[in-house]
Design a protein around this motif. Sequence first.
Motif, mmCIF file in Angstrom:
data_model
loop_
_atom_site.group_PDB
_atom_site.id
_atom_site.type_symbol
_atom_site.label_atom_id
_atom_site.label_comp_id
_atom_site.label_asym_id
_atom_site.label_seq_id
_atom_site.Cartn_x
_atom_site.Cartn_y
_atom_site.Cartn_z
ATOM 1 N N LYS A 169 -6.984 6.684 -8.115
ATOM 2 C CA LYS A 169 -7.732 5.894 -7.126
ATOM 3 C C LYS A 169 -8.206 4.595 -7.762
ATOM 4 O O LYS A 169 -8.652 4.567 -8.906
ATOM 5 C CB LYS A 169 -8.929 6.691 -6.616
ATOM 6 C CG LYS A 169 -9.849 5.934 -5.663
ATOM 7 C CD LYS A 169 -9.229 5.807 -4.280
ATOM 8 C CE LYS A 169 -9.300 7.108 -3.524
ATOM 9 N NZ LYS A 169 -8.823 6.967 -2.124
ATOM 10 N N SER A 170 -8.109 3.518 -7.010
ATOM 11 C CA SER A 170 -8.724 2.237 -7.354
ATOM 12 C C SER A 170 -9.451 1.762 -6.112
ATOM 13 O O SER A 170 -8.823 1.461 -5.095
ATOM 14 C CB SER A 170 -7.666 1.212 -7.793
ATOM 15 O OG SER A 170 -8.274 -0.038 -8.062
ATOM 16 N N LYS A 171 -10.789 1.718 -6.188
ATOM 17 C CA LYS A 171 -11.568 1.436 -4.975
ATOM 18 C C LYS A 171 -12.872 0.745 -5.332
ATOM 19 O O LYS A 171 -13.511 1.062 -6.334
ATOM 20 C CB LYS A 171 -11.859 2.749 -4.243
ATOM 21 C CG LYS A 171 -12.581 2.572 -2.913
ATOM 22 C CD LYS A 171 -12.790 3.908 -2.231
ATOM 23 C CE LYS A 171 -13.479 3.744 -0.883
ATOM 24 N NZ LYS A 171 -13.678 5.044 -0.195
ATOM 25 N N LYS A 172 -13.272 -0.198 -4.468
ATOM 26 C CA LYS A 172 -14.568 -0.855 -4.653
ATOM 27 C C LYS A 172 -15.678 0.107 -4.260
ATOM 28 O O LYS A 172 -15.582 0.809 -3.250
ATOM 29 C CB LYS A 172 -14.625 -2.132 -3.812
ATOM 30 C CG LYS A 172 -15.835 -3.003 -4.122
ATOM 31 C CD LYS A 172 -15.610 -4.441 -3.692
ATOM 32 C CE LYS A 172 -15.487 -4.586 -2.200
ATOM 33 N NZ LYS A 172 -15.450 -6.005 -1.780
ATOM 34 N N ASN B 270 0.828 -1.203 0.000
ATOM 35 C CA ASN B 270 0.000 0.000 0.000
ATOM 36 C C ASN B 270 0.863 1.254 0.000
ATOM 37 O O ASN B 270 0.563 2.229 -0.705
ATOM 38 C CB ASN B 270 -0.932 0.005 1.215
ATOM 39 C CG ASN B 270 -2.304 -0.557 0.903
ATOM 40 O OD1 ASN B 270 -3.021 -0.010 0.072
ATOM 41 N ND2 ASN B 270 -2.662 -1.654 1.554
ATOM 42 N N SER C 26 -5.945 -6.312 -0.542
ATOM 43 C CA SER C 26 -6.245 -5.628 0.717
ATOM 44 C C SER C 26 -7.610 -6.030 1.279
ATOM 45 O O SER C 26 -7.878 -5.815 2.464
ATOM 46 C CB SER C 26 -6.217 -4.110 0.515
ATOM 47 O OG SER C 26 -4.931 -3.663 0.167
ATOM 48 N N GLN C 27 -8.459 -6.626 0.443
ATOM 49 C CA GLN C 27 -9.797 -7.014 0.904
ATOM 50 C C GLN C 27 -9.781 -8.208 1.845
ATOM 51 O O GLN C 27 -10.773 -8.481 2.514
ATOM 52 C CB GLN C 27 -10.673 -7.362 -0.308
ATOM 53 C CG GLN C 27 -10.885 -6.224 -1.282
ATOM 54 C CD GLN C 27 -11.721 -6.650 -2.466
ATOM 55 O OE1 GLN C 27 -12.937 -6.775 -2.369
ATOM 56 N NE2 GLN C 27 -11.072 -6.915 -3.578
ATOM 57 N N SER D 159 -1.875 -0.441 -8.219
ATOM 58 C CA SER D 159 -2.957 0.012 -7.331
ATOM 59 C C SER D 159 -4.133 -0.953 -7.328
ATOM 60 O O SER D 159 -4.673 -1.279 -6.261
ATOM 61 C CB SER D 159 -3.434 1.411 -7.742
ATOM 62 O OG SER D 159 -2.469 2.374 -7.439
ATOM 63 N N GLN E 114 -5.362 -3.170 -4.193
ATOM 64 C CA GLN E 114 -6.746 -3.037 -3.730
ATOM 65 C C GLN E 114 -7.407 -4.405 -3.596
ATOM 66 O O GLN E 114 -8.163 -4.652 -2.642
ATOM 67 C CB GLN E 114 -7.521 -2.151 -4.717
ATOM 68 C CG GLN E 114 -8.981 -1.911 -4.358
ATOM 69 C CD GLN E 114 -9.936 -2.915 -4.997
ATOM 70 O OE1 GLN E 114 -9.675 -3.453 -6.072
ATOM 71 N NE2 GLN E 114 -11.032 -3.182 -4.329
#
Length: 319
Positions: free
Chosen positions: A189-192, A100, A117-118, A110, A114
């Motif tokens: 940004k890369s995000k759910k 991270n 990291s889940q 990224s 991501q």
Amino acid sequence: MVITGSDLASIQRLKQQLQSAFHMKDLGTLHYFLGLEVHSTFKGILLHQHKYATDLISMAGLESANPVDTPLEVNVKYHRDDGDLLPDPLLYLQLVGSLNYLTITRPDISFAVQQVSQFMHSPRHLHLAAVRRIIRYLKGTSHRGLFFPTGITPKLSAYSDADWAGCPDTRRSVTGWCMFLGSSLISWKSKKQARVSKSSTESEYRAMSAACSEIIWLRGLLAELGFPQTEPTSLYADNTSAIQIVANTVFHERTKHIEVDCHSIRDAYDDRLIALPHVSTQFQVADILTKAVPRPRHQFLVSKLMLVDQPHQFEGGCE
């Protein structure tokens, strides 16, 4: 502490004031700060984390492993309950935390970071294998970093994309966006997404709305720094339906379930803070932030992000 600015006299006065109040040592021209390496020439500035990446490879015990061309395998989905639990998750937590931090200069990992990291709360052997692949990718690209060329036009532009229902466990989509100042990448940004989207158009619309919020913040920051954006910021998207929802002032029945905060992008569009040009999927730079892509496309998108491997002119350090 890093001190920067365009007025050398003011910088010198600030340093004298700090030295009068604190015990402080002036280390001169910036070249290393908290794992971040800075190399400057007349062509521009390169930021990378080669030493940090090397230490991470050693922590994972992969010094002799063969490098790979992409951080994740294409078309492989990781489920939270796949395989056996790791008996001791400590190494997994350490590696993912370090990865991270490495995304400060490595947007090309990224999305992969991501993904892994889940599973911090209950990592499994398959998840650790995915982490090891990311590190093997870093082994072949440890000198890679962000390049900021001199003489760029300070014009803000952005790309947004989404991978609809990309999470196999929750079917939530993945948002990806990236911001450029001239040709230089300054934010990404890369995000759910927080909600399940009922269509690909809705997921793209949510991604555009998230990118719009970042654009508005960056426009305010640039104005404070003396670079006001006099024209609407181009937000490139590849979904024509999502673009039409923003541009059309009529609320259609199919858009009622989208939250009010997502529709805030309409105000930005009406106020000419953003423009919404269409870009073909082939040239959608944010694609690398939403999914794993094959090697040729990965390399193409890496070049578009202004990620470069440390060239020879930077090896001598700062000039």
